[in-house]
Design an enzyme around this catalytic site. Structure first.
Site, mmCIF file in Angstrom:
data_model
loop_
_atom_site.group_PDB
_atom_site.id
_atom_site.type_symbol
_atom_site.label_atom_id
_atom_site.label_comp_id
_atom_site.label_asym_id
_atom_site.label_seq_id
_atom_site.Cartn_x
_atom_site.Cartn_y
_atom_site.Cartn_z
ATOM 1 N NE ARG A 215 -3.681 -2.172 2.601
ATOM 2 C CZ ARG A 215 -4.926 -2.204 3.068
ATOM 3 N NH1 ARG A 215 -5.561 -1.082 3.297
ATOM 4 N NH2 ARG A 215 -5.529 -3.345 3.325
ATOM 5 C CD GLU A 550 -10.005 -9.167 -3.857
ATOM 6 O OE1 GLU A 550 -9.071 -8.669 -3.194
ATOM 7 O OE2 GLU A 550 -11.208 -9.006 -3.559
ATOM 8 C CB THR A 653 -1.294 -7.738 -4.635
ATOM 9 O OG1 THR A 653 -2.410 -8.584 -4.407
ATOM 10 C CG2 THR A 653 -0.733 -7.210 -3.327
#
Length: 685
Positions: A215, A550, A653
């Site tokens: 992050r 997702e 991710t």
């Protein structure tokens, strides 16, 4: 993906998985502990640096100021007053600008018409994209108003809090590149000024190694890339080439990267689950026997490799490459890894194998490391292909009634029974399958290449089938928003992929008519009569929706790779459901003239405790990945396919786009795979 909701290792919030014209360079930059870059348990004993530093600025030391002069007191006072007035004005959040359009009112009015929308062949995707932008602006303005600088935001109550004392800039840094992509210049300017003056990473507290990397480090690196590669997106003069604040994001990223390296100081090189940033000291997990999550340990490579590319510091590269070597030395069966690994021994802990939480992004980063380095590290493609073969053999099954493809789990190892359970997190895989098959190129183009094969064709088939299953989990609830976990009804014994399709040709050799039939949407009606509904079970404890990205992430990949508009349409239905059921609305009823509508406004969006009832039960929490990932992927899904293209980028991710590059010099895979014992014996014979 890895666990975007995601547990914060040993933090108190464990297990519950986005520019100013003034000169800002060097303001508020925290200084890293001495000698951090050469730590990592003595793994890097050679301190020779043969590669040039980024623009020959060692560690991006802030520019030195001229010797201090003796200023007259009145002049100093005047400067202070002017500085205060500038700071007050530039820090004023967007929501206070009375001349701006109130997007909260506009989006609330639009939300009242969602159910009346009729299908149209002439869809204006730019208009739909602007609705996503509006949802982001509303989310950001609510955060600015109620929680500026805080790590967590509760939009219903208007409260906030920090993960640790002093905060981490969690939401601001995570959402920064989303604002750049959406060309929100005012919002970027406000965030950049806070990063310059307030962001620091010297707190004496442990934080999640993984979360902080994907992050914070990922967000800063992506902001640097976008602000230099796409200067017309949210243009800020301060980050232009040669400007005073040109290196702000890199300076912050390097400081943070140096501190994070302490997590890799384990006997094996596997990073500890947490790290104290002030001391650059790794800390083992309080649970699971001190083991680290396998996904967490192996999902920091994209970020550190890009940092190494920018700085020329090979230490970053070697630290994360060592992790991959240790993982491979355990010789995971059929390319499938248990979800825990011990940093002291470097051995796997337990036998639980799944692609949900604690396992997911290990697989994601295999193919993405290969693509990030412009296919110059073939070992990761080899590992990826082995994993896909293992997934096909052990984890893919079909539901009892509608033959939905299910990606199950093996909690007790590959020799024990399959559990037909899919975390929402698993829905990163359809898009990643397609990404691996074509490398991000359009499918029609990839099929013409010399290396196209039946195996790649089957990977596209699997991506479409899994995408349909993930879409079904949204249609299965009353709100049209997926639960956190879905369970599926299988035959006994289950029909596995290898049973139905013994080899890749049997699946990929379908006729065009058959292939078209599997990519059609499931019926969206809620009368409970459709056969596929009998295949999905939602347990009471799994009914919550955490605004996860997702599924829309995979829709983004599927649309860009296949070109099939159905994936955009599914995404639009999902976005409408988010607006309709997760919006936090404010505005009191008042005495109005007859026939006059009550004016209300949306002030934010929240996660849900129960997405399977209307009205849904809210949780009063806006996840940081709502702005960093979910809304970003919606925006990109509705954008032209060449905008932030898949051919030129990899997304980490946490959805932070990083550029592809060709590694040079010391930046290379520094290890070779060791043969398994059985293979070595066979070779000797």
């Amino acid at each position: 993906m890895s666990y975007q909701g995601r547990s914060f290792a040993t933090s108190p919030f464990q297990d519950n998985r986005s520019r100013s014209n003034q000169g800002l360079a060097g303001l508020g930059l925290s200084t890293g502990p001495a000698g951090l870059s050469n730590k990592v348990g003595g793994y890097f004993e050679n301190n020779d640096r043969t590669l040039p530093m980024y623009k020959d600025k060692p560690y991006f030391t802030p520019k030195r100021t001229a010797p201090r002069r003796r200023w007259r007191p009145l002049f100093v006072l005047g400067v202070c007053v002017l500085t205060f007035l500038w700071y007050y004005k530039s820090s004023m959040p967007v929501w206070q600008d009375s001349n701006s359009r109130d997007v909260g009112v506009d989006l609330w009015k639009w939300a009242q018409t969602i159910d009346d929308e009729s299908p149209s062949k002439n869809v204006d995707w730019n208009e739909r994209r602007e609705k996503v932008r509006d949802a982001f602006v509303i989310s950001w303005q609510g955060y600015e108003k109620d929680a500026w600088g805080s790590d967590e935001y509760n939009p219903v109550s208007g409260r906030s809090r920090n993960m640790i004392e002093g905060g981490m800039g969690w939401i601001i840094v995570d959402a920064l590149d989303t604002m750049m992509i959406m060309n929100l210049t005012t919002e970027v300017r406000h965030a950049r000024e806070w990063i310059s003056t307030s962001l620091k990473y010297n707190q004496d507290h442990d934080v999640s190694t993984f979360e902080t990397t994907i992050r914070m480090l990922g967000g800063l690196l992506s902001a640097h890339h976008l602000s230099t590669k796409y200067p017309d997106l949210a243009p800020i003069a301060d980050d232009d080439v040669g400007a005073a604040g040109e290196d702000l994001y890199i300076e912050k990223a390097t400081d943070l990267g140096d501190r994070l390296l302490g997590a890799f100081e384990s006997p094996s090189g596997i990073p500890y689950a947490s790290v104290n940033l002030n001391k650059s000291e790794g800390l083992p997990s309080h649970g699971d026997g001190g083991a680290s999550s396998t996904a967490e340990a192996t999902s920091v490579q994209l970020e550190f490799k890009y940092l190494a590319k920018l700085t020329g510091e090979a230490e970053y590269w070697r630290a994360v490459e060592k992790v991959m070597e240790v993982i491979d030395e355990q010789h995971p069966q059929d390319g499938l890894v248990p979800i825990f690994i011990n940093p002291k021994t470097g051995h796997f802990h337990g036998e639980n194998i799944r692609l949900g939480s604690r396992g997911d992004s290990y697989y994601e980063y295999l193919i993405k490391q290969y693509l990030q380095t412009s296919e110059q590290e073939p070992v990761y493609k080899e590992l990826w292909d082995e994993s896909l073969a293992g997934i096909r053999k052990h984890l893919l099954a079909f539901s009892q009634n509608a033959q939905l493809m299910v990606l199950g789990e093996r909690p007790n190892g590959l020799k024990e029974n399959l559990t037909p359970k899919m975390d929402h997190l698993v829905c990163f895989l359809p898009g990643t399958y397609a990404l691996g098959a074509t490398g991000g190129r359009p499918l029609a183009e990839a099929r013409k290449s010399a290396d196209w094969s039946q195996q790649r064709e089957e990977e596209i088939f699997i991506s479409k089938e899994l995408m349909k299953t993930c879409w079904a989990t949204y249609l299965a609830t009353a709100t049209g928003l997926a639960p956190e976990i879905s369970h599926f009804i299988l035959d006994s014994p289950p029909v596995m992929m290898g049973d139905k399709y013994p080899d890749p040709k049997s699946a990929s050799g379908m006729s065009p008519q058959e292939l078209r039939s599997i990519s059609q949407p499931l019926s969206p009606q809620f009368d409970g009569s459709e056969p596929w509904r009998k295949d999905i079970e939602i347990h009471n404890m799994d009914r919550h929706n955490l605004q996860r990205p997702e599924t829309v992430e995979s829709l983004f990949y599927m649309y860009r790779i296949t070109g099939d508009e159905i994936y955009r349409e599914w995404g639009w239905e999902m976005f409408k459901a988010f607006v309709k059921y997760t919006a936090v609305v404010e505005g009191e009823d008042s005495e109005l003239a007859e026939g006059e509508a009550t004016i209300r406004r949306i002030k934010g969006f929240t996660s849900l405790s129960n997405a399977n009832t209307i009205p849904p039960t809210t949780r009063d929490n806006m996840e940081s990945f709502w702005m960093a990932e979910t809304l970003k992927y919606f925006y990109l899904l509705f954008s032209d396919r060449d905008f932030i293209s898949l051919e030129d980028h990899v997304f980490n991710t946490e959805a932070h786009p990083l550029p592809r590059f060709k590694p040079t010099g010391d930046l290379k895979t520094g290890w070779q795979r060791k043969p398994k014992v059985a293979d070595a014996v066979e070779a000797a014979e």
